[in-house]
Design a protein around this motif. Sequence first.
Motif, PDB file in Angstrom:
ATOM      1  N   ARG A  96     -30.357  41.798  53.017  1.00  0.00           N
ATOM      2  CA  ARG A  96     -31.350  41.384  54.093  1.00  0.00           C
ATOM      3  C   ARG A  96     -30.695  40.593  55.231  1.00  0.00           C
ATOM      4  NH1 ARG A  96     -34.845  38.788  50.586  1.00  0.00           N
ATOM      5  NH2 ARG A  96     -36.037  40.588  49.973  1.00  0.00           N
ATOM      6  N   ARG A  97     -29.954  39.864  54.602  1.00  0.00           N
ATOM      7  CA  ARG A  97     -29.230  38.928  55.722  1.00  0.00           C
ATOM      8  C   ARG A  97     -28.607  39.591  56.725  1.00  0.00           C
ATOM      9  NH1 ARG A  97     -27.523  34.816  51.479  1.00  0.00           N
ATOM     10  NH2 ARG A  97     -28.622  32.871  51.783  1.00  0.00           N
ATOM     11  N   GLN A  98     -27.749  40.617  56.210  1.00  0.00           N
ATOM     12  CA  GLN A  98     -26.946  41.659  56.987  1.00  0.00           C
ATOM     13  C   GLN A  98     -27.800  42.554  57.984  1.00  0.00           C
ATOM     14  OE1 GLN A  98     -24.261  44.045  54.698  1.00  0.00           O
ATOM     15  NE2 GLN A  98     -23.869  45.443  56.366  1.00  0.00           N
ATOM     16  N   ALA A  99     -29.021  42.793  57.643  1.00  0.00           N
ATOM     17  CA  ALA A  99     -29.892  43.460  58.481  1.00  0.00           C
ATOM     18  C   ALA A  99     -30.844  42.768  59.167  1.00  0.00           C
ATOM     19  CB  ALA A  99     -30.615  44.527  57.508  1.00  0.00           C
ATOM     20  N   ALA A 100     -30.535  41.452  59.231  1.00  0.00           N
ATOM     21  CA  ALA A 100     -31.542  40.696  59.819  1.00  0.00           C
ATOM     22  C   ALA A 100     -31.528  40.749  61.501  1.00  0.00           C
ATOM     23  CB  ALA A 100     -31.579  39.065  59.545  1.00  0.00           C
ATOM     24  N   GLY A 101     -32.265  41.187  62.123  1.00  0.00           N
ATOM     25  CA  GLY A 101     -32.309  41.329  63.663  1.00  0.00           C
ATOM     26  C   GLY A 101     -31.906  42.685  64.113  1.00  0.00           C
ATOM     27  N   LEU A 102     -31.540  43.651  62.883  1.00  0.00           N
ATOM     28  CA  LEU A 102     -31.318  45.090  63.397  1.00  0.00           C
ATOM     29  C   LEU A 102     -32.544  45.555  63.734  1.00  0.00           C
ATOM     30  CD1 LEU A 102     -29.240  47.278  63.290  1.00  0.00           C
ATOM     31  CD2 LEU A 102     -30.283  47.955  61.023  1.00  0.00           C
ATOM     32  N   ASP A 103     -32.743  46.414  64.982  1.00  0.00           N
ATOM     33  CA  ASP A 103     -33.805  47.054  65.455  1.00  0.00           C
ATOM     34  C   ASP A 103     -33.355  48.469  65.702  1.00  0.00           C
ATOM     35  OD1 ASP A 103     -35.716  48.229  66.816  1.00  0.00           O
ATOM     36  OD2 ASP A 103     -36.517  46.256  67.734  1.00  0.00           O
ATOM     37  N   LEU A 104     -33.576  49.447  65.061  1.00  0.00           N
ATOM     38  CA  LEU A 104     -33.281  50.816  65.347  1.00  0.00           C
ATOM     39  C   LEU A 104     -33.759  51.382  66.597  1.00  0.00           C
ATOM     40  CD1 LEU A 104     -34.262  52.541  61.952  1.00  0.00           C
ATOM     41  CD2 LEU A 104     -31.998  51.751  62.705  1.00  0.00           C
ATOM     42  N   ARG A 105     -34.848  50.724  67.185  1.00  0.00           N
ATOM     43  CA  ARG A 105     -35.301  51.282  68.503  1.00  0.00           C
ATOM     44  C   ARG A 105     -34.182  50.981  69.697  1.00  0.00           C
ATOM     45  NH1 ARG A 105     -40.889  47.940  68.159  1.00  0.00           N
ATOM     46  NH2 ARG A 105     -39.206  46.596  67.259  1.00  0.00           N
ATOM     47  N   ARG A 106     -33.195  50.087  69.439  1.00  0.00           N
ATOM     48  CA  ARG A 106     -32.147  49.686  70.222  1.00  0.00           C
ATOM     49  C   ARG A 106     -31.118  50.774  70.203  1.00  0.00           C
ATOM     50  NH1 ARG A 106     -31.650  43.449  68.985  1.00  0.00           N
ATOM     51  NH2 ARG A 106     -33.764  42.618  69.545  1.00  0.00           N
ATOM     52  N   LEU A 107     -31.094  51.633  68.859  1.00  0.00           N
ATOM     53  CA  LEU A 107     -30.160  52.542  68.747  1.00  0.00           C
ATOM     54  C   LEU A 107     -30.399  53.936  68.996  1.00  0.00           C
ATOM     55  CD1 LEU A 107     -28.654  51.259  65.446  1.00  0.00           C
ATOM     56  CD2 LEU A 107     -27.828  50.714  67.701  1.00  0.00           C
ATOM     57  N   THR A 138     -41.321  55.510  60.279  1.00  0.00           N
ATOM     58  CA  THR A 138     -42.347  54.349  61.050  1.00  0.00           C
ATOM     59  C   THR A 138     -41.715  53.047  61.146  1.00  0.00           C
ATOM     60  OG1 THR A 138     -43.580  54.379  59.306  1.00  0.00           O
ATOM     61  CG2 THR A 138     -43.970  56.118  60.729  1.00  0.00           C
ATOM     62  N   VAL A 139     -40.890  52.644  60.152  1.00  0.00           N
ATOM     63  CA  VAL A 139     -40.506  51.235  60.383  1.00  0.00           C
ATOM     64  C   VAL A 139     -39.110  51.216  60.956  1.00  0.00           C
ATOM     65  CG1 VAL A 139     -39.167  51.498  57.901  1.00  0.00           C
ATOM     66  CG2 VAL A 139     -39.642  49.362  58.796  1.00  0.00           C
ATOM     67  N   ALA A 140     -38.819  50.026  61.933  1.00  0.00           N
ATOM     68  CA  ALA A 140     -37.790  50.059  62.884  1.00  0.00           C
ATOM     69  C   ALA A 140     -36.738  49.050  62.641  1.00  0.00           C
ATOM     70  CB  ALA A 140     -38.176  50.208  64.203  1.00  0.00           C
ATOM     71  N   THR A 141     -37.093  47.774  61.944  1.00  0.00           N
ATOM     72  CA  THR A 141     -36.538  46.638  61.823  1.00  0.00           C
ATOM     73  C   THR A 141     -36.082  46.279  60.409  1.00  0.00           C
ATOM     74  OG1 THR A 141     -38.437  45.250  61.865  1.00  0.00           O
ATOM     75  CG2 THR A 141     -37.623  45.933  64.018  1.00  0.00           C
ATOM     76  N   GLY A 142     -35.191  45.560  60.633  1.00  0.00           N
ATOM     77  CA  GLY A 142     -34.660  44.866  59.128  1.00  0.00           C
ATOM     78  C   GLY A 142     -34.125  45.612  57.829  1.00  0.00           C
ATOM     79  N   LEU A 143     -34.103  44.881  56.916  1.00  0.00           N
ATOM     80  CA  LEU A 143     -33.579  45.894  55.735  1.00  0.00           C
ATOM     81  C   LEU A 143     -34.884  47.067  55.214  1.00  0.00           C
ATOM     82  CD1 LEU A 143     -31.796  45.986  53.153  1.00  0.00           C
ATOM     83  CD2 LEU A 143     -33.426  44.337  52.005  1.00  0.00           C
ATOM     84  N   PRO A 144     -36.081  46.914  55.448  1.00  0.00           N
ATOM     85  CA  PRO A 144     -36.668  48.257  55.176  1.00  0.00           C
ATOM     86  C   PRO A 144     -36.227  49.510  55.999  1.00  0.00           C
ATOM     87  CG  PRO A 144     -38.077  46.281  55.211  1.00  0.00           C
ATOM     88  CD  PRO A 144     -36.784  45.962  55.797  1.00  0.00           C
ATOM     89  N   ALA A 145     -35.797  48.967  57.237  1.00  0.00           N
ATOM     90  CA  ALA A 145     -35.417  50.188  58.012  1.00  0.00           C
ATOM     91  C   ALA A 145     -33.912  50.736  57.571  1.00  0.00           C
ATOM     92  CB  ALA A 145     -35.419  49.902  59.504  1.00  0.00           C
ATOM     93  N   MET A 186     -24.184  47.997  61.261  1.00  0.00           N
ATOM     94  CA  MET A 186     -24.381  47.279  59.953  1.00  0.00           C
ATOM     95  C   MET A 186     -22.750  46.665  59.904  1.00  0.00           C
ATOM     96  SD  MET A 186     -27.121  46.908  58.803  1.00  0.00           S
ATOM     97  CE  MET A 186     -26.804  46.400  57.128  1.00  0.00           C
ATOM     98  N   GLY A 187     -21.825  47.546  60.411  1.00  0.00           N
ATOM     99  CA  GLY A 187     -20.354  47.063  60.223  1.00  0.00           C
ATOM    100  C   GLY A 187     -20.129  45.994  60.979  1.00  0.00           C
ATOM    101  N   ALA A 188     -20.423  45.906  62.177  1.00  0.00           N
ATOM    102  CA  ALA A 188     -20.379  45.079  63.208  1.00  0.00           C
ATOM    103  C   ALA A 188     -21.012  43.672  62.964  1.00  0.00           C
ATOM    104  CB  ALA A 188     -20.787  45.362  64.577  1.00  0.00           C
ATOM    105  N   ARG A 189     -21.894  43.840  61.853  1.00  0.00           N
ATOM    106  CA  ARG A 189     -22.449  42.727  61.545  1.00  0.00           C
ATOM    107  C   ARG A 189     -21.760  41.953  60.257  1.00  0.00           C
ATOM    108  NH1 ARG A 189     -28.036  41.535  62.795  1.00  0.00           N
ATOM    109  NH2 ARG A 189     -28.607  43.214  64.667  1.00  0.00           N
ATOM    110  N   ARG A 190     -21.128  42.835  59.810  1.00  0.00           N
ATOM    111  CA  ARG A 190     -20.293  42.240  58.496  1.00  0.00           C
ATOM    112  C   ARG A 190     -18.991  41.406  59.018  1.00  0.00           C
ATOM    113  NH1 ARG A 190     -21.529  47.116  55.495  1.00  0.00           N
ATOM    114  NH2 ARG A 190     -20.071  48.028  56.550  1.00  0.00           N
TER     115      ARG A 190
END
Length: 380
Positions: free
Chosen positions: A250-261, A331-338, A374-378
């Motif tokens: 969840r920490r790693q995925a925080a701020g991730l938005d698939l819409r930007r990709l 239909t979900v675009a952000t965070g860990l659920p995405a 995700m790799g960049a966030r690591r």
Amino acid sequence: MSTRTVRFGTRVPSGWVVGQVGGIPVVLAPSWVLIAAVLVLLYYPVVQRLVPTVGTATVVGTTVAFVVMLLVSVLLHELAHGFSAQRLGGRPREYVLTFWGGHTSFEQELPRPGGSALVAVAGPAANGLIAAGAWLVLEATALSGPGALLLYGAVISNGLVAAFNLLPGLPLDGGHVLEALVWALTGDRTRGTVAAAWIGRIVAIGVVVVVLVLPLLRGSRPDLGSIWMVLIAFLLWTGAGQALRTAGARRQAAGLDLRRLAVPAVAVDANADLDQAMLAARAGGHVVLVEQGRPVALLETQAAGQVPPGARAGTPATAAARALHPQQILTVATGLPAVEAVAAAQHHGSVVVLLDPRTGETGVVEVTAVARAMGARRRP
């Protein structure tokens, strides 16, 4: 798992579908067979000792009835989680009855700590009500023999399940309450998960100490019940570890938005021909074939380009398209659920289609693009 009708006996990843409640599948995990066998071995001699005047058939029937009662109690516990979550906007995906009880999986996490805590408490509360109801029946009637023994079993087992589940450590319900409390105090759900997971590991160690280490120090031999509780402690430790991994993800995925990709996509009716689909493709981006507003396939422009221009008008666009698995429609675009949705979808293809259910707009996301993000966030 889809919430569409699933036939009785259907094999799904978590077990066998044995029914549905409110359109949500009820699944019996293979491990339940093991717990049923353990319960029969534990309870049969108890019934035989407490009601020695009845025949073997009655002892067996009472033992089986006790196991069925526990199964129903566990199901009611999980349904309480599911029904309370639905009242707060969280739809369950499935109810699973497993080795150490059961669990309810949800399509999405509840967004507020208060709701999360209420859903967690609902399960033990259901067991408490069952125990209280069984006790009231005992007090109001003059039952004796197997019937009274079964009711006493319902009181004790449901009371213990309620109390044990309220211990403040993940993956127990009390752990979810503690997670919600820390979340509410700090505004950080991940911090709550980490705290409750470490307490969960302490609870697991405590169970082993109480049911195994201390009796051994007193010279007692482990019995089947203590061995079973040690297995439960192992599952608690494993569940706490999974919660810690979830917190890290969840920490790693925080701020991730698939819409930007996402690469913009043009939606074309699935009944269109190749001529219409190729015309849409010239506008740039991907072409997604939709049926009643739902993406069903992705046009393969290279395959479509191999069809002679004169033949495209009579060729269905689906002839040069790759069908999309339902898990590839997000239909979900952000965070860990995405991230979890993309991970589940990658078994069916190298792309996912992002669908905005409000506008119907679509975009295509490469699974590798998510992995790179995700790799960049690591990296520090």
